[in-house]
Design an enzyme around this catalytic site. Structure first.
Site, PDB file in Angstrom:
ATOM      1  N   GLY A  15       0.803  -1.222   0.000  1.00  0.00           N
ATOM      2  CA  GLY A  15       0.000   0.000   0.000  1.00  0.00           C
ATOM      3  C   GLY A  15       0.833   1.268   0.000  1.00  0.00           C
ATOM      4  O   GLY A  15       1.650   1.491   0.886  1.00  0.00           O
ATOM      5  N   GLY A  17      -0.343   4.383   0.355  1.00  0.00           N
ATOM      6  CA  GLY A  17      -1.184   5.481   0.845  1.00  0.00           C
ATOM      7  C   GLY A  17      -0.369   6.346   1.796  1.00  0.00           C
ATOM      8  O   GLY A  17       0.864   6.347   1.765  1.00  0.00           O
ATOM      9  N   PHE A  18      -1.067   7.073   2.660  1.00  0.00           N
ATOM     10  CA  PHE A  18      -0.375   7.978   3.581  1.00  0.00           C
ATOM     11  C   PHE A  18       0.621   7.221   4.462  1.00  0.00           C
ATOM     12  O   PHE A  18       1.751   7.665   4.667  1.00  0.00           O
ATOM     13  CB  PHE A  18      -1.390   8.698   4.480  1.00  0.00           C
ATOM     14  CG  PHE A  18      -2.160   9.761   3.766  1.00  0.00           C
ATOM     15  CD1 PHE A  18      -1.604  11.005   3.539  1.00  0.00           C
ATOM     16  CD2 PHE A  18      -3.445   9.526   3.299  1.00  0.00           C
ATOM     17  CE1 PHE A  18      -2.299  12.002   2.870  1.00  0.00           C
ATOM     18  CE2 PHE A  18      -4.161  10.516   2.634  1.00  0.00           C
ATOM     19  CZ  PHE A  18      -3.584  11.747   2.423  1.00  0.00           C
ATOM     20  N   VAL A  83      -2.029  -7.450  -4.102  1.00  0.00           N
ATOM     21  CA  VAL A  83      -1.661  -8.543  -3.190  1.00  0.00           C
ATOM     22  C   VAL A  83      -2.918  -9.341  -2.859  1.00  0.00           C
ATOM     23  O   VAL A  83      -3.895  -8.798  -2.326  1.00  0.00           O
ATOM     24  CB  VAL A  83      -0.997  -7.995  -1.907  1.00  0.00           C
ATOM     25  CG1 VAL A  83      -0.632  -9.141  -0.977  1.00  0.00           C
ATOM     26  CG2 VAL A  83       0.231  -7.180  -2.263  1.00  0.00           C
ATOM     27  N   GLU A 174     -18.939  17.312   3.417  1.00  0.00           N
ATOM     28  CA  GLU A 174     -18.228  18.064   2.377  1.00  0.00           C
ATOM     29  C   GLU A 174     -18.881  17.865   1.014  1.00  0.00           C
ATOM     30  O   GLU A 174     -19.016  18.801   0.227  1.00  0.00           O
ATOM     31  CB  GLU A 174     -16.747  17.647   2.365  1.00  0.00           C
ATOM     32  CG  GLU A 174     -16.073  18.096   3.660  1.00  0.00           C
ATOM     33  CD  GLU A 174     -14.579  17.837   3.762  1.00  0.00           C
ATOM     34  OE1 GLU A 174     -13.949  18.453   4.623  1.00  0.00           O
ATOM     35  OE2 GLU A 174     -14.040  17.020   2.996  1.00  0.00           O
ATOM     36  N   ASP A 305      -5.029   3.009   8.357  1.00  0.00           N
ATOM     37  CA  ASP A 305      -6.434   2.638   8.570  1.00  0.00           C
ATOM     38  C   ASP A 305      -6.630   1.159   8.874  1.00  0.00           C
ATOM     39  O   ASP A 305      -7.538   0.775   9.608  1.00  0.00           O
ATOM     40  CB  ASP A 305      -7.244   2.960   7.304  1.00  0.00           C
ATOM     41  CG  ASP A 305      -7.621   4.421   7.210  1.00  0.00           C
ATOM     42  OD1 ASP A 305      -7.256   5.190   8.117  1.00  0.00           O
ATOM     43  OD2 ASP A 305      -8.286   4.793   6.220  1.00  0.00           O
ATOM     44  N   ALA A 322      -5.738  10.565   8.074  1.00  0.00           N
ATOM     45  CA  ALA A 322      -4.408  10.678   7.475  1.00  0.00           C
ATOM     46  C   ALA A 322      -3.303  10.879   8.523  1.00  0.00           C
ATOM     47  O   ALA A 322      -2.220  10.306   8.407  1.00  0.00           O
ATOM     48  CB  ALA A 322      -4.401  11.831   6.468  1.00  0.00           C
ATOM     49  N   GLN A 323      -3.588  11.662   9.562  1.00  0.00           N
ATOM     50  CA  GLN A 323      -2.538  11.970  10.547  1.00  0.00           C
ATOM     51  C   GLN A 323      -1.997  10.730  11.269  1.00  0.00           C
ATOM     52  O   GLN A 323      -0.787  10.509  11.286  1.00  0.00           O
ATOM     53  CB  GLN A 323      -3.052  12.993  11.563  1.00  0.00           C
ATOM     54  CG  GLN A 323      -2.803  14.431  11.150  1.00  0.00           C
ATOM     55  CD  GLN A 323      -1.328  14.732  10.921  1.00  0.00           C
ATOM     56  OE1 GLN A 323      -0.458  14.231  11.614  1.00  0.00           O
ATOM     57  NE2 GLN A 323      -1.042  15.536   9.922  1.00  0.00           N
TER      58      GLN A 323
HETATM   59  C1  LIG Z   1     -13.586  10.661   0.753  1.00  0.00           C
HETATM   60  C2  LIG Z   1     -12.583  10.636   1.885  1.00  0.00           C
HETATM   61  C3  LIG Z   1     -12.299  11.810   2.557  1.00  0.00           C
HETATM   62  C4  LIG Z   1     -11.359  11.811   3.612  1.00  0.00           C
HETATM   63  N1  LIG Z   1     -11.085  12.992   4.242  1.00  0.00           N
HETATM   64  C5  LIG Z   1     -10.155  13.002   5.227  1.00  0.00           C
HETATM   65  C6  LIG Z   1      -9.777  14.221   5.842  1.00  0.00           C
HETATM   66  O1  LIG Z   1     -10.307  15.294   5.532  1.00  0.00           O
HETATM   67  N2  LIG Z   1      -8.805  14.179   6.824  1.00  0.00           N
HETATM   68  C7  LIG Z   1      -8.212  13.008   7.194  1.00  0.00           C
HETATM   69  O2  LIG Z   1      -7.323  13.002   8.049  1.00  0.00           O
HETATM   70  N3  LIG Z   1      -8.543  11.845   6.619  1.00  0.00           N
HETATM   71  C8  LIG Z   1      -9.501  11.814   5.649  1.00  0.00           C
HETATM   72  N4  LIG Z   1      -9.832  10.628   5.052  1.00  0.00           N
HETATM   73  C9  LIG Z   1      -9.215   9.386   5.560  1.00  0.00           C
HETATM   74  C10 LIG Z   1      -7.804   9.225   5.033  1.00  0.00           C
HETATM   75  O3  LIG Z   1      -7.771   9.409   3.638  1.00  0.00           O
HETATM   76  C11 LIG Z   1      -7.313   7.843   5.429  1.00  0.00           C
HETATM   77  O4  LIG Z   1      -7.349   7.742   6.819  1.00  0.00           O
HETATM   78  C12 LIG Z   1      -5.898   7.598   4.929  1.00  0.00           C
HETATM   79  O5  LIG Z   1      -5.882   7.573   3.517  1.00  0.00           O
HETATM   80  C13 LIG Z   1      -5.349   6.288   5.488  1.00  0.00           C
HETATM   81  O6  LIG Z   1      -4.076   6.064   4.964  1.00  0.00           O
HETATM   82  P1  LIG Z   1      -3.583   4.594   4.688  1.00  0.00           P
HETATM   83  O7  LIG Z   1      -2.176   4.721   4.212  1.00  0.00           O
HETATM   84  O8  LIG Z   1      -3.856   3.736   5.860  1.00  0.00           O
HETATM   85  O9  LIG Z   1      -4.511   4.050   3.514  1.00  0.00           O
HETATM   86  P2  LIG Z   1      -4.746   4.605   2.054  1.00  0.00           P
HETATM   87  O10 LIG Z   1      -4.345   6.010   1.922  1.00  0.00           O
HETATM   88  O11 LIG Z   1      -6.166   4.245   1.736  1.00  0.00           O
HETATM   89  O12 LIG Z   1      -3.776   3.723   1.157  1.00  0.00           O
HETATM   90  C14 LIG Z   1      -3.935   2.340   1.004  1.00  0.00           C
HETATM   91  C15 LIG Z   1      -3.207   1.923  -0.258  1.00  0.00           C
HETATM   92  O13 LIG Z   1      -3.162   0.498  -0.300  1.00  0.00           O
HETATM   93  C16 LIG Z   1      -3.422   0.047  -1.607  1.00  0.00           C
HETATM   94  N5  LIG Z   1      -3.957  -1.297  -1.494  1.00  0.00           N
HETATM   95  C17 LIG Z   1      -5.028  -1.709  -0.788  1.00  0.00           C
HETATM   96  N6  LIG Z   1      -5.193  -3.033  -0.878  1.00  0.00           N
HETATM   97  C18 LIG Z   1      -4.192  -3.488  -1.667  1.00  0.00           C
HETATM   98  C19 LIG Z   1      -3.819  -4.767  -2.134  1.00  0.00           C
HETATM   99  N7  LIG Z   1      -4.513  -5.867  -1.801  1.00  0.00           N
HETATM  100  N8  LIG Z   1      -2.757  -4.882  -2.954  1.00  0.00           N
HETATM  101  C20 LIG Z   1      -2.055  -3.763  -3.304  1.00  0.00           C
HETATM  102  N9  LIG Z   1      -2.344  -2.537  -2.880  1.00  0.00           N
HETATM  103  C21 LIG Z   1      -3.397  -2.389  -2.071  1.00  0.00           C
HETATM  104  C22 LIG Z   1      -4.405   1.078  -2.154  1.00  0.00           C
HETATM  105  O14 LIG Z   1      -4.378   1.093  -3.575  1.00  0.00           O
HETATM  106  C23 LIG Z   1      -3.892   2.367  -1.533  1.00  0.00           C
HETATM  107  O15 LIG Z   1      -2.962   3.010  -2.372  1.00  0.00           O
HETATM  108  C24 LIG Z   1     -10.737  10.603   3.991  1.00  0.00           C
HETATM  109  C25 LIG Z   1     -11.038   9.424   3.303  1.00  0.00           C
HETATM  110  C26 LIG Z   1     -11.951   9.442   2.264  1.00  0.00           C
HETATM  111  C27 LIG Z   1     -12.261   8.163   1.525  1.00  0.00           C
END
Ligand SMILES: Cc1cc2nc3c(=O)[nH]c(=O)nc-3n(C[C@H](O)[C@H](O)[C@H](O)COP(=O)(O)OP(=O)(O)OC[C@H]3O[C@@H](n4cnc5c(N)ncnc54)[C@H](O)[C@@H]3O)c2cc1C
Length: 427
Positions: A15, A17-18, A83, A174, A305, A322-323
């Site tokens: 992943g 993501g953040f 994955v 929003e 998350d 995100a934080q």
């Molecule tokens: C519409 C929306 C608005 C939001 N607004 C806010 C906000 O204003 N403030 C805030 O703090 N948070 C906000 N959030 C929440 C925030 O975006 C998440 O908490 C944050 O993205 C979590 O980060 P992460 O790295 O855990 O997961 P993510 O950023 O979701 O990244 C997960 C990554 O894993 C990859 N992935 C998943 N499963 C697989 C797999 N099986 N194989 C390969 N890759 C995979 C995905 O493609 C993705 O790139 C919002 C979320 C959404 C959906």
């Protein structure tokens, strides 16, 4: 996967993501081999997805190529891979491009929409968790107005212009605010021959307030802002079903709509092999200790998350925001180096920097640890913070210019049906 052999330990991150990106950045300068796997070749800035759905921003401006973020690090390798399974016994991940061995594994796969087992809602509603889903929603919104213009059936026209959002969290709030601004500022100009005053935006919230995780003041002010924009807020009501036409609730209230947006829940995006047993908590998250170690494993970690780290303040796990994801990724990077050097790891402590949401032009609510404020200044703070955390100079500039343009012109120029969305009809 064609990953070079090295004497360094291999850390596989699932992943980008953040959480995954923060961790990879921290590790890439260390004596480890980092392999990041993601099913997309880009990082998505999810907090601005609603602006893509409502034509305020192009999708490219909230996405960033993962390879580019870490291009300067020779020990970093990215593979575009989904994955499919984790084998914690053989220390291997199985993907659609082949298997990969790891010395350390970090699950940073984020979250997915939670329909709480209601397959009909899942089939008929719209989600907004990814860029493709946001583009689907953008197309559907615009297609609805095109169709509304053509039909002479009044009920059908109303249903096409009726938008029901389930969930009064930041995403629902929003999105509702942005739709209300489109109704006011854009629809009358784009569709002069349609009575767009009939367009209705509803938020349905199961509890007694919106923005539940924020302060009472933020919640009340957000409600006030939305009501002034003409959004209907229905509290203490639970949606029970949606067949593609009619929303039913646990009360007598029903809504006829062609668009139901499901923003009522998320759950951890766990992966087969590590998705059952006592390391899974409520909300389908991986139970982790203070070092982000998944319960029962010494070389498997989870961040963001998908990870559930409980504290006295957050007994159900840190917020899915995100934080915490970024802070956990960064700290785990430091801890993994300590682990490899046989030094004790440092427990994670969440530094809660607050929460914010925007409702529309000049309207936002901000809860910082020491100050809580709402209105125009909050809106500027919201914009600054979102620009600051966007990845890439170009993206920041494009988003900033778009916001200034939209502000001055009362416009949203990305209202384009590039890829028409075909609604799956009930079989
Ligand atoms: C519409 C929306 C608005 C939001 N607004 C806010 C906000 O204003 N403030 C805030 O703090 N948070 C906000 N959030 C929440 C925030 O975006 C998440 O908490 C944050 O993205 C979590 O980060 P992460 O790295 O855990 O997961 P993510 O950023 O979701 O990244 C997960 C990554 O894993 C990859 N992935 C998943 N499963 C697989 C797999 N099986 N194989 C390969 N890759 C995979 C995905 O493609 C993705 O790139 C919002 C979320 C959404 C959906």
């Amino acid at each position: 996967m064609n990953i070079p052999k090295t004497s360094y330990p291999r850390v596989v991150i699932i992943g980008g993501g953040f959480a995954g990106i923060s961790l990879a950045k921290k590790l890439s300068k260390q004596e480890v081999q980092v392999v990041l796997l993601d099913k997309n070749n880009y990082h998505t800035f999810q907090p601005l997805l609603y602006q893509v759905s409502t034509g305020g921003l192009e999708p490219d401006s909230i996405a960033y190529p993962i390879r580019k973020i870490l291009k300067d690090f020779p020990n970093f390798h990215f593979r575009l891979a989904n994955v499919e399974e984790i084998d914690p016994v053989k220390n291997k991940v199985l993907t659609d491009i082949g298997p990969l061995k790891f010395d350390y594994l970090v699950v940073a796969s984020g979250a997915e929409t939670n329909y709480f087992g209601n397959s009909e809602i899942e089939k008929n509603s719209m989600a907004m968790k990814s860029i493709p889903e946001s583009l689907n929603l953008r197309s559907l919104i615009l297609e609805n107005f095109e169709e509304a213009l053509l039909t002479s059936d009044l009920n059908e026209r109303n249903a096409l212009m009726n938008f029901v959002i389930v969930g009064g969290g930041p995403t629902g709030v929003e999105l509702a605010g942005a739709l209300a601004e489109i109704k006011k500022g854009i629809l009358p100009k784009d569709y002069p021959d349609l009575d767009t005053r009939l367009a209705q935006i509803h938020i349905i919230q199961s509890s007694d307030c919106i923005l539940k995780g924020m302060s009472d003041k933020a919640s009340a002010k957000a409600e006030d802002f939305l009501e002034k924009l003409g959004v209907n807020i229905w509290k203490n009501i639970r949606v029970t079903n949606y067949d593609g036409k009619l929303v039913t609730t646990n009360t007598d209230l029903t809504f006829e709509t062609a668009t139901l947006v499901w923003a009522a829940g998320v759950k951890g995006a766990t992966i087969k092999g590590l998705n059952a047993g006592d390391f899974i908590t409520k909300g389908n998250r991986l139970f982790v200790d203070k070092f982000n170690q998944v319960k029962g494993f010494s070389n498997i970690f989870a961040v963001g998350d998908v990870a559930c780290m409980t504290t006295d303040e957050f007994p159900n796990g840190l917020p899915m925001m995100a934080q915490p994801a970024m802070q956990q990724g960064k700290q785990l990077g430091e801890n993994m180096v300590r682990l490899i050097e046989n030094k004790p790891m440092i427990p994670f402590e969440y530094n809660d920097r607050g929460a914010m949401a925007t409702i529309g032009r000049n309207k936002a609510v901000v809860d910082l640890p020491r100050f809580k404020f709402q209105g125009v200044f909050a809106w500027y703070v919201w914009m600054f913070v979102h620009l600051f955390f966007l990845i890439g100079f170009r993206n920041r500039m494009v988003v900033f210019i778009n916001w200034v343009y939209n502000y001055v012109r009362f416009d949203r120029e990305a209202r384009l049906i590039i890829r028409p969305f075909k609604k799956k009809l009930k079989s």
